[in-house]
Design an enzyme around this catalytic site. Structure first.
Site, short mmCIF file in Angstrom:
data_model
loop_
_atom_site.label_atom_id
_atom_site.label_comp_id
_atom_site.label_asym_id
_atom_site.label_seq_id
_atom_site.Cartn_x
_atom_site.Cartn_y
_atom_site.Cartn_z
CG ASN A 17 -1.94 -1.12 1.16
OD1 ASN A 17 -2.50 -1.39 0.11
ND2 ASN A 17 -2.15 -1.79 2.28
CB CYS A 18 -0.19 4.76 -0.42
SG CYS A 18 0.45 6.41 -0.61
N PRO A 19 2.92 4.34 0.78
CG PRO A 19 4.89 5.48 1.48
CD PRO A 19 3.72 4.64 1.99
CG MET A 20 5.85 0.53 1.00
SD MET A 20 7.38 1.47 1.28
CE MET A 20 8.58 0.46 0.46
CG ASP A 44 -2.79 1.11 -2.97
OD1 ASP A 44 -4.00 1.35 -2.83
OD2 ASP A 44 -1.89 1.85 -2.52
#
Length: 84
Positions: A17-20, A44
């Site tokens: 999930n964000c920010p990955m 995501d």
């Protein structure tokens, strides 16, 4: 996919999930040369706007396409980022 170039490398960030997805996309793009294209596979849904926003504000890269594809039990979002 509507891009006219071959995919150079594929980055699988499914399950992250964000920010990955953006962080790993940037790291992978840094390893590519001009004209090379990175395919990013994510689950995501926020990656659609996140990667678009990152690419539009990052010099030397272009988001050439994004698609949502049925990946069986979940939607897979495919992003195609080209190094200029």
């Amino acid at each position: 996919m509507s891009i006219d170039t071959e995919v150079t490398e594929t980055l699988d960030v499914k399950g992250l999930n964000c920010p990955m997805p953006v962080v790993q996309t940037k790291q992978a793009v840094d390893e590519l040369g001009p004209g090379e294209t990175l395919e990013v596979l994510a689950t995501d849904s926020g990656s659609m706007s996140d990667i678009d926003g990152w690419a539009s504000t990052t010099e030397g890269v272009e988001l050439v396409d994004q698609v949502a594809a049925d990946g069986g039990s979940e939607t897979v979002y495919k992003h195609y980022v080209q190094v200029e």
